[in-house]
Write a protein that holds these residues in place. Structure first.
Motif, PDB file in Angstrom:
ATOM      1  N   GLU A  88       0.831  -1.208   0.000  1.00 53.55           N
ATOM      2  CA  GLU A  88       0.000   0.000   0.000  1.00 53.55           C
ATOM      3  C   GLU A  88       0.864   1.256   0.000  1.00 53.55           C
ATOM      4  N   ALA A  91       2.558   1.876  -3.420  1.00 49.60           N
ATOM      5  CA  ALA A  91       1.610   2.479  -4.359  1.00 49.60           C
ATOM      6  C   ALA A  91       1.354   3.941  -4.018  1.00 49.60           C
ATOM      7  N   GLU A  92       1.280   4.258  -2.723  1.00 50.10           N
ATOM      8  CA  GLU A  92       1.027   5.637  -2.291  1.00 50.10           C
ATOM      9  C   GLU A  92       2.172   6.557  -2.689  1.00 50.10           C
ATOM     10  N   ARG A  95       2.257   6.958  -6.670  1.00 54.23           N
ATOM     11  CA  ARG A  95       1.239   7.839  -7.262  1.00 54.23           C
ATOM     12  C   ARG A  95       1.395   9.275  -6.797  1.00 54.23           C
ATOM     13  N   ALA A 101       8.002   2.212  -9.501  1.00 55.35           N
ATOM     14  CA  ALA A 101       7.664   1.208  -8.490  1.00 55.35           C
ATOM     15  C   ALA A 101       8.925   0.701  -7.797  1.00 55.35           C
ATOM     16  N   LYS A 105       9.611   1.087  -3.894  1.00 54.40           N
ATOM     17  CA  LYS A 105       9.859  -0.115  -3.096  1.00 54.40           C
ATOM     18  C   LYS A 105      11.143   0.026  -2.298  1.00 54.40           C
TER      19      LYS A 105
END
Length: 288
Positions: A88, A91-92, A95, A101, A105
């Motif tokens: 989560e 992704a936060e 975006r 990504a 990460k």
């Protein structure tokens, strides 16, 4: 055929273990790096900051008296919860900031590792930084570090999660309570982190997270008489000058970490713990 409108989430403040709406009723749109409207978040006011100070002060007594082992276990549990919601947060961050990504990460993974790293210092820092001092009288003379109290942490805009964790962990591991002013540009990762803390074992009020405009809060932070220290990672010279000018009101400690590379291993420096501890010296007579 009707068109469904997306329901935007409204992130609230995190004060005393609860998620209140700003008492001012104000909210701000969270924008992505491209300017897209993602969600909404609370715009903290002076009253919200004062409520956070009250919550932090109430939590300080119990948290500072907890055993070092217990504090370490609680911080490690927070790292576990952070890991459980890593997807989560990745992704936060992606975006919000526009990071890939892989980069998002990396930031989340480092944040987990850094929280676990500092959790391991709760029962070690006192042994490393304390001393038995040589004196010319028949006394034992000991100097030991103790938490200073309520600490305000200003997080930088990027990296919005890793820097916040890296600044807060060394503050609270010694027994301090913290009020965090989150990234102004990318506040959503911090707001999500607040939801993670709420489901961990961290006592209510030990960490409080505010979102909004730094410039509105800094004058109140600088002069508040129940704030004992400020850790400034925001990197704003004008606001930093205001904070340094205000610390004289009650002799707050002030530490500036704006130039730190949070992805570097040096951000794990245990000397960060010393920014928000006081040293207490005790004299004990030697019996004859």
């Amino acid at each position: 055929m009707s068109t469904r409108l997306d329901v935007k989430k409204t992130y609230k403040l995190y004060i005393g273990g609860k998620f209140p709406r700003s008492e001012s009723g104000r909210y701000l749109p969270a924008k992505s790096a491209k300017g897209d409207h993602l969600d909404n978040y609370a715009h903290a006011s002076r009253k919200d900051f004062r409520d956070a100070v009250v919550a932090a002060r109430a939590a300080f007594g119990g948290w500072s008296k907890a055993t070092a082992y217990n504090r370490g276990q609680i911080l490690y549990r927070a790292a576990e919860m952070l890991q459980n919601r890593a997807g989560e947060l990745i992704a936060e961050i992606a975006r919000s900031t526009g990071a890939s990504a892989a980069k998002a990460k990396r930031e989340v993974t480092l944040a987990i590792d850094r929280l676990a790293h500092f959790a391991g210092w709760t029962d070690k820092y006192s042994q490393v930084f304390r001393s038995v001092n040589p004196v010319a009288t028949s006394h034992f003379n000991f100097t030991t570090p103790e938490p200073t109290g309520v600490v305000v942490v200003l997080a930088p805009d990027e990296p919005s999660l890793l820097a916040l964790v890296s600044l807060v962990a060394p503050v609270i591991l010694s027994g301090n309570a913290a009020i965090v002013v989150a990234s102004e540009t990318f506040p959503l990762p911090a707001a999500t982190f607040a939801e993670i803390l709420a489901t961990s074992d961290l006592p209510d009020g030990v960490v409080n997270i505010l979102t909004g405009k730094r410039a509105e809060l800094v004058p109140h932070i600088a002069t508040h008489m129940d704030v004992n220290a400020i850790v400034d990672g925001a990197g704003n010279a004008e606001l930093g000058a205001q904070l340094q000018a205000g610390v004289a009101t009650n002799l707050k400690r002030y530490a500036n970490h704006a130039a730190t590379d949070w992805f570097d291993g040096r951000a794990e420096d245990p000397y960060y713990i010393l920014d928000t501890v006081e040293f207490k010296t005790a004299w004990h007579p030697i019996g004859v």
